[in-house]
Design a protein around this motif. Sequence first.
Motif, mmCIF file in Angstrom:
data_model
loop_
_atom_site.group_PDB
_atom_site.id
_atom_site.type_symbol
_atom_site.label_atom_id
_atom_site.label_comp_id
_atom_site.label_asym_id
_atom_site.label_seq_id
_atom_site.Cartn_x
_atom_site.Cartn_y
_atom_site.Cartn_z
ATOM 1 N N ASN A 1 0.916 -1.215 0.056
ATOM 2 C CA ASN A 1 -0.020 0.238 -0.114
ATOM 3 C C ASN A 1 0.965 1.100 -0.041
ATOM 4 N N LEU A 2 0.440 2.142 -0.917
ATOM 5 C CA LEU A 2 1.291 3.502 -1.179
ATOM 6 C C LEU A 2 0.492 4.460 -0.637
ATOM 7 N N GLU A 3 0.820 5.329 0.306
ATOM 8 C CA GLU A 3 0.019 6.282 1.037
ATOM 9 C C GLU A 3 0.770 7.828 0.964
ATOM 10 N N THR A 4 -0.085 8.681 0.663
ATOM 11 C CA THR A 4 0.373 10.098 0.877
ATOM 12 C C THR A 4 -0.567 10.747 1.743
ATOM 13 N N LYS A 5 0.011 11.705 2.410
ATOM 14 C CA LYS A 5 -0.840 12.450 3.628
ATOM 15 C C LYS A 5 -0.389 13.853 3.560
ATOM 16 N N TYR A 6 -1.204 14.903 3.416
ATOM 17 C CA TYR A 6 -0.874 16.283 3.681
ATOM 18 C C TYR A 6 -1.797 16.782 4.624
ATOM 19 N N THR A 7 -1.356 17.768 5.528
ATOM 20 C CA THR A 7 -1.943 18.251 6.805
ATOM 21 C C THR A 7 -1.726 19.685 6.614
ATOM 22 N N ASP A 8 -2.810 20.536 6.340
ATOM 23 C CA ASP A 8 -2.944 22.136 6.552
ATOM 24 C C ASP A 8 -3.147 22.545 8.009
ATOM 25 N N LYS A 9 -2.162 22.979 8.798
ATOM 26 C CA LYS A 9 -2.411 23.076 10.191
ATOM 27 C C LYS A 9 -3.265 24.338 10.424
ATOM 28 N N GLY B 1 -6.757 22.807 9.759
ATOM 29 C CA GLY B 1 -7.121 21.593 10.545
ATOM 30 C C GLY B 1 -7.600 20.422 9.560
ATOM 31 N N LEU B 2 -7.257 20.630 8.211
ATOM 32 C CA LEU B 2 -7.826 19.663 7.266
ATOM 33 C C LEU B 2 -6.689 18.917 6.779
ATOM 34 N N THR B 3 -7.059 17.662 6.994
ATOM 35 C CA THR B 3 -5.995 16.578 6.467
ATOM 36 C C THR B 3 -6.578 15.607 5.304
ATOM 37 N N LEU B 4 -5.667 15.449 4.320
ATOM 38 C CA LEU B 4 -5.845 14.787 3.076
ATOM 39 C C LEU B 4 -5.256 13.429 2.980
ATOM 40 N N THR B 5 -5.493 12.338 2.942
ATOM 41 C CA THR B 5 -4.730 11.083 2.672
ATOM 42 C C THR B 5 -5.178 10.487 1.416
ATOM 43 N N GLN B 6 -4.375 9.909 0.589
ATOM 44 C CA GLN B 6 -4.722 9.250 -0.646
ATOM 45 C C GLN B 6 -3.808 7.781 -0.692
ATOM 46 N N GLY B 7 -4.305 6.731 -0.851
ATOM 47 C CA GLY B 7 -3.841 5.612 -0.670
ATOM 48 C C GLY B 7 -3.972 4.647 -1.926
ATOM 49 N N THR C 1 -9.306 7.095 -0.225
ATOM 50 C CA THR C 1 -9.418 8.829 0.143
ATOM 51 C C THR C 1 -9.940 8.947 1.378
ATOM 52 N N LYS C 2 -9.216 9.844 2.293
ATOM 53 C CA LYS C 2 -9.760 10.123 3.633
ATOM 54 C C LYS C 2 -9.425 11.573 3.946
ATOM 55 N N ILE C 3 -10.562 12.429 4.104
ATOM 56 C CA ILE C 3 -10.548 13.801 4.352
ATOM 57 C C ILE C 3 -10.977 13.934 5.859
ATOM 58 N N GLU C 4 -9.821 14.468 6.596
ATOM 59 C CA GLU C 4 -10.221 14.767 7.947
ATOM 60 C C GLU C 4 -10.301 16.076 8.533
ATOM 61 N N VAL C 5 -11.280 16.399 9.000
ATOM 62 C CA VAL C 5 -11.388 17.849 9.505
ATOM 63 C C VAL C 5 -11.582 18.349 10.941
ATOM 64 N N GLY D 1 -13.792 20.008 19.830
ATOM 65 C CA GLY D 1 -13.628 18.618 20.213
ATOM 66 C C GLY D 1 -14.198 17.819 19.303
ATOM 67 N N ILE D 2 -14.786 18.276 17.995
ATOM 68 C CA ILE D 2 -15.383 17.396 17.235
ATOM 69 C C ILE D 2 -14.493 17.289 15.931
ATOM 70 N N LYS D 3 -14.185 16.060 15.506
ATOM 71 C CA LYS D 3 -13.465 15.748 14.398
ATOM 72 C C LYS D 3 -14.356 14.905 13.247
ATOM 73 N N ALA D 4 -14.311 15.125 11.951
ATOM 74 C CA ALA D 4 -15.040 14.531 10.999
ATOM 75 C C ALA D 4 -14.010 13.811 10.029
ATOM 76 N N GLU D 5 -14.503 12.634 9.486
ATOM 77 C CA GLU D 5 -13.703 12.033 8.487
ATOM 78 C C GLU D 5 -14.676 11.561 7.523
ATOM 79 N N PHE D 6 -14.351 11.862 6.059
ATOM 80 C CA PHE D 6 -15.037 11.170 5.225
ATOM 81 C C PHE D 6 -13.949 10.214 4.367
#
Length: 286
Positions: free
Chosen positions: A56-64, A67-73, A82-86, A93-98
């Motif tokens: 598995n190859l994965e790339t992860k970018y975080t915009d501090k 608070g947005l994180t994008l992960t592509q595998g 694909t995972k999008i975290e906010v 206190g709430i984090k959302a992931e798609f």
Amino acid sequence: MAPPAYSDISKNSNGLLNKDFYHLSKASLDVKTVAPNGVAFSLKGKTGKDDSISSNLETKYTDKASGLTLTQGWNTSNSLDTKIEVKDAGAPGIKAEFVSSVVPSGPKGARLNLFFAQQSVSARAFFNLLKGPTFVGDISIGHDGFLAGSEVAYDIGAAKVTKYSAAVGFSTPVYSFSVTGLNNLSLYQAAYYHKVSPFVEAGARATYDIKNGANAGKPVAIEFATKYSLDRTAFVKAKIADSGLAALSYSQQLRPGVTLGIGASFDALRLAEPVHKLGFSLSFSA
């Protein structure tokens, strides 16, 4: 501090019993690097039971700032994940992931995950949007080391509860204890963990299956594990179960960012048979 999530109530004992035993695959490789702009790359590969290789190859970018994180595998099954975290999505206190998974000309998946953590409560909700749809939610509460939590799975399309479980525990920096009821409270696990010294850790887990254990000759299964840190860069682990299965592992940091792991498992009741396993792991990070 927020209490651990429901699945982490037994984290210390589960980690000691399940992690860093390298015999599960003949060979595994883990490479992690971080680019100057903060983009993280991860490559994982291992051999399967049939000697096939999966990776598995994965790339992860975080915009501090946002608070947005994008992960592509992308893996050897040709699945694009694909995972999008906010963080702080709508309220502190709430984090959302798609999370989405797409196989060209094959199955597709989409999930929405919500996480909430405050001083004495943690809660999570997992929605499978394309299958069912289904919902799995859990909650845990903690006070002065005491922990309690529960989990429930609900099929929205069929309008019925499909699974539920519960757990209680007590945790300190030195030791922890927990009792968990799984599979609609038909399977029970009692686990403990003890940091005996800065170098030695020990833990055990007992499992009782009400459905399959009532008429069995040995209804309770017990396993024990220990870890000894040789120094800051190396440790050995051992695990044994009453079924006769034993596992050993050794981990050594060869140099900063390079770690070698070697593991083996043996069936003490079938020593003359070719059922024993040997594996190794190599990890790089830079």
